[in-house]
Design an enzyme around this catalytic site. Structure first.
Site, PDB file in Angstrom:
ATOM      1  N   PRO A  88       1.244  -1.375  -0.203  1.00  0.00           N
ATOM      2  CA  PRO A  88      -0.283   0.533   0.092  1.00  0.00           C
ATOM      3  C   PRO A  88       0.904   1.500   0.107  1.00  0.00           C
ATOM      4  CG  PRO A  88      -0.137  -0.794   2.105  1.00  0.00           C
ATOM      5  CD  PRO A  88       0.391  -2.218   1.248  1.00  0.00           C
ATOM      6  N   ASN A  89       0.523   2.019  -0.847  1.00  0.00           N
ATOM      7  CA  ASN A  89       0.848   3.535  -0.636  1.00  0.00           C
ATOM      8  C   ASN A  89       1.943   3.719  -1.656  1.00  0.00           C
ATOM      9  OD1 ASN A  89      -1.358   4.734   0.749  1.00  0.00           O
ATOM     10  ND2 ASN A  89      -0.901   4.027   2.431  1.00  0.00           N
ATOM     11  N   ARG A 107       5.270  12.310  -3.509  1.00  0.00           N
ATOM     12  CA  ARG A 107       4.987  12.539  -2.215  1.00  0.00           C
ATOM     13  C   ARG A 107       6.051  12.308  -1.146  1.00  0.00           C
ATOM     14  NH1 ARG A 107       0.782  13.591  -4.959  1.00  0.00           N
ATOM     15  NH2 ARG A 107      -1.897  12.971  -4.349  1.00  0.00           N
ATOM     16  N   TYR A 160      10.771   9.055   1.847  1.00  0.00           N
ATOM     17  CA  TYR A 160      11.554   8.094   0.544  1.00  0.00           C
ATOM     18  C   TYR A 160      11.898   8.198  -0.326  1.00  0.00           C
ATOM     19  CZ  TYR A 160       7.710   5.630   4.223  1.00  0.00           C
ATOM     20  OH  TYR A 160       7.081   5.093   5.131  1.00  0.00           O
ATOM     21  N   ASN A 216       8.161  -5.749  -0.788  1.00  0.00           N
ATOM     22  CA  ASN A 216       7.386  -4.606   0.365  1.00  0.00           C
ATOM     23  C   ASN A 216       6.805  -4.280   1.153  1.00  0.00           C
ATOM     24  OD1 ASN A 216       7.553  -2.715   1.808  1.00  0.00           O
ATOM     25  ND2 ASN A 216       8.665  -1.214   0.231  1.00  0.00           N
ATOM     26  N   ALA A 235       3.053  -0.580   5.305  1.00  0.00           N
ATOM     27  CA  ALA A 235       2.240  -1.016   6.604  1.00  0.00           C
ATOM     28  C   ALA A 235       2.100  -2.002   7.040  1.00  0.00           C
ATOM     29  CB  ALA A 235       1.390   0.388   6.457  1.00  0.00           C
ATOM     30  N   HIS A 277       3.633  -4.634   9.835  1.00  0.00           N
ATOM     31  CA  HIS A 277       3.573  -4.199  11.325  1.00  0.00           C
ATOM     32  C   HIS A 277       2.419  -4.778  11.961  1.00  0.00           C
ATOM     33  CE1 HIS A 277       6.536  -1.933   9.878  1.00  0.00           C
ATOM     34  NE2 HIS A 277       6.291  -0.358   9.223  1.00  0.00           N
ATOM     35  N   ASP A 303       0.494 -14.737   7.771  1.00  0.00           N
ATOM     36  CA  ASP A 303       0.521 -16.088   7.400  1.00  0.00           C
ATOM     37  C   ASP A 303       0.451 -16.802   5.798  1.00  0.00           C
ATOM     38  OD1 ASP A 303      -0.620 -16.774   9.794  1.00  0.00           O
ATOM     39  OD2 ASP A 303      -2.636 -16.776   9.549  1.00  0.00           O
ATOM     40  N   GLU A 331      11.773  -9.726   2.481  1.00  0.00           N
ATOM     41  CA  GLU A 331      11.663  -8.333   2.907  1.00  0.00           C
ATOM     42  C   GLU A 331      12.095  -7.447   2.346  1.00  0.00           C
ATOM     43  OE1 GLU A 331       8.471  -9.108   6.290  1.00  0.00           O
ATOM     44  OE2 GLU A 331       9.069  -7.532   6.590  1.00  0.00           O
ATOM     45  N   HIS A 389      12.742  -3.377   2.395  1.00  0.00           N
ATOM     46  CA  HIS A 389      12.247  -1.719   3.306  1.00  0.00           C
ATOM     47  C   HIS A 389      12.896  -0.962   2.617  1.00  0.00           C
ATOM     48  CE1 HIS A 389       8.904  -3.534   5.158  1.00  0.00           C
ATOM     49  NE2 HIS A 389       9.880  -4.519   6.209  1.00  0.00           N
ATOM     50  N   SER A 414      13.073   2.331   3.759  1.00  0.00           N
ATOM     51  CA  SER A 414      13.853   2.985   5.028  1.00  0.00           C
ATOM     52  C   SER A 414      14.053   1.599   5.916  1.00  0.00           C
ATOM     53  CB  SER A 414      12.322   3.567   5.721  1.00  0.00           C
ATOM     54  OG  SER A 414      11.448   2.983   6.120  1.00  0.00           O
ATOM     55  N   ARG A 420      13.194   3.854  13.008  1.00  0.00           N
ATOM     56  CA  ARG A 420      11.826   4.855  13.019  1.00  0.00           C
ATOM     57  C   ARG A 420      10.486   5.134  14.378  1.00  0.00           C
ATOM     58  NH1 ARG A 420       9.787   5.091   7.215  1.00  0.00           N
ATOM     59  NH2 ARG A 420       7.908   6.642   8.053  1.00  0.00           N
ATOM     60  N   ARG A 451       6.792   0.568  13.667  1.00  0.00           N
ATOM     61  CA  ARG A 451       7.089   0.523  13.020  1.00  0.00           C
ATOM     62  C   ARG A 451       8.690  -0.498  12.932  1.00  0.00           C
ATOM     63  NH1 ARG A 451       5.288   3.596   8.407  1.00  0.00           N
ATOM     64  NH2 ARG A 451       4.868   5.606   9.370  1.00  0.00           N
TER      65      ARG A 451
HETATM   66  O1  CA2 Z   1      10.593   1.980   4.194  1.00  0.00           O
HETATM   67  C1  CA2 Z   1       9.509   0.869   3.767  1.00  0.00           C
HETATM   68  O2  CA2 Z   1       9.617   0.199   2.825  1.00  0.00           O
HETATM   69  C2  CA2 Z   1       7.928   0.571   4.056  1.00  0.00           C
HETATM   70  O3  CA2 Z   1       7.574  -0.391   4.014  1.00  0.00           O
HETATM   71  C3  CA2 Z   1       7.023   1.892   3.499  1.00  0.00           C
HETATM   72  C4  CA2 Z   1       5.485   1.734   4.413  1.00  0.00           C
HETATM   73  C5  CA2 Z   1       6.094   2.249   5.428  1.00  0.00           C
HETATM   74  O4  CA2 Z   1       4.435   2.253   5.789  1.00  0.00           O
HETATM   75  C6  CA2 Z   1       6.772   1.081   6.260  1.00  0.00           C
HETATM   76  O5  CA2 Z   1       6.614   1.099   7.695  1.00  0.00           O
HETATM   77  C7  CA2 Z   1       7.649   1.129   5.848  1.00  0.00           C
HETATM   78  C8  CA2 Z   1       5.487   2.949   3.802  1.00  0.00           C
HETATM   79  C9  CA2 Z   1       5.022   3.595   2.438  1.00  0.00           C
HETATM   80  C10 CA2 Z   1       4.250   4.174   2.263  1.00  0.00           C
HETATM   81  O6  CA2 Z   1       5.118   5.087   0.897  1.00  0.00           O
HETATM   82  C11 CA2 Z   1       4.682   6.029   0.123  1.00  0.00           C
HETATM   83  C12 CA2 Z   1       4.782   7.046  -0.118  1.00  0.00           C
HETATM   84  C13 CA2 Z   1       5.221   8.416  -0.409  1.00  0.00           C
HETATM   85  C14 CA2 Z   1       4.181   9.136  -0.273  1.00  0.00           C
HETATM   86  C15 CA2 Z   1       3.339   8.307   0.528  1.00  0.00           C
HETATM   87  C16 CA2 Z   1       4.072   7.358   1.065  1.00  0.00           C
END
Ligand code: CA2
Length: 145
Positions: free
Chosen positions: A11-12, A19, A24, A75, A78, A81, A88, A99, A101, A103, A108, A112
């Site tokens: 997601p995202n 953004r 990121y 990846n 969120a 977490h 599963d 996996e 990430h 970041s 963090r 996270r």
């Molecule tokens: O560090 C990572 O790759 C994460 O999986 C990224 C997730 C975050 O929830 C994890 O804790 C760590 C979030 C991805 C959100 O990506 C965005 C990208 C641009 C703008 C807003 C969100």
């Protein structure tokens, strides 16, 4: 046989580079996919890409990767977490899942720092930005070389 791997983002992550570049980075998901494609060509392996915002779609992608791919780079965003359903699914499939990430989740916010999905992963790469996907591909490809 040429191994094919699936790179699937949660997601995202479709918003990457568009953004929150301070968290990121400014690289878009399409650019990451291009980077991984180039390395795959060098390694002589195939890669497919997917991105889903929904938990169920990610689970479906893992199920089908079990028959169609030699491994998965995931990846989970969120869901990392708190998604026991995704955890599963990783445990249920036979192909290795790495996996990734962007970041360093361990540096963090408290929520996270825990990954419920990592337990069944073959390995985890975190904190190296887009390079992490390439490192994960190298790790998977090395299992077949
Ligand atoms: O560090 C990572 O790759 C994460 O999986 C990224 C997730 C975050 O929830 C994890 O804790 C760590 C979030 C991805 C959100 O990506 C965005 C990208 C641009 C703008 C807003 C969100």
């Amino acid at each position: 046989m040429t191994e094919r791997f699936l790179v699937v983002n949660g997601p995202n992550l479709n918003l990457l580079g568009k953004r929150e570049p301070e968290v990121y980075g400014s690289t878009t998901l399409a650019e990451i996919e291009e980077l991984v494609s180039q390395r795959a060509t060098q390694l002589g392996v195939g890669v497919d890409f997917a991105q889903y915002n929904g938990e169920g779609e990610l689970i479906d992608a893992l199920h089908s990767a079990d028959s169609n791919h030699a491994g998965v780079i995931l990846n989970p965003g969120a869901y990392t977490h708190y998604s026991y359903a995704l955890a599963d699914a990783i445990a249920a499939i036979s192909v290795p899942v790495v996996e990734v990430h962007l970041s360093n989740i361990h540096g963090r916010e408290h929520f996270r720092r825990r990954s419920v999905t990592a337990r069944s992963a073959a390995g985890v790469v975190a904190g190296f930005g887009s390079l992490g996907y390439v490192l994960a591909l190298e790790a998977l490809a090395s299992r077949f070389s």
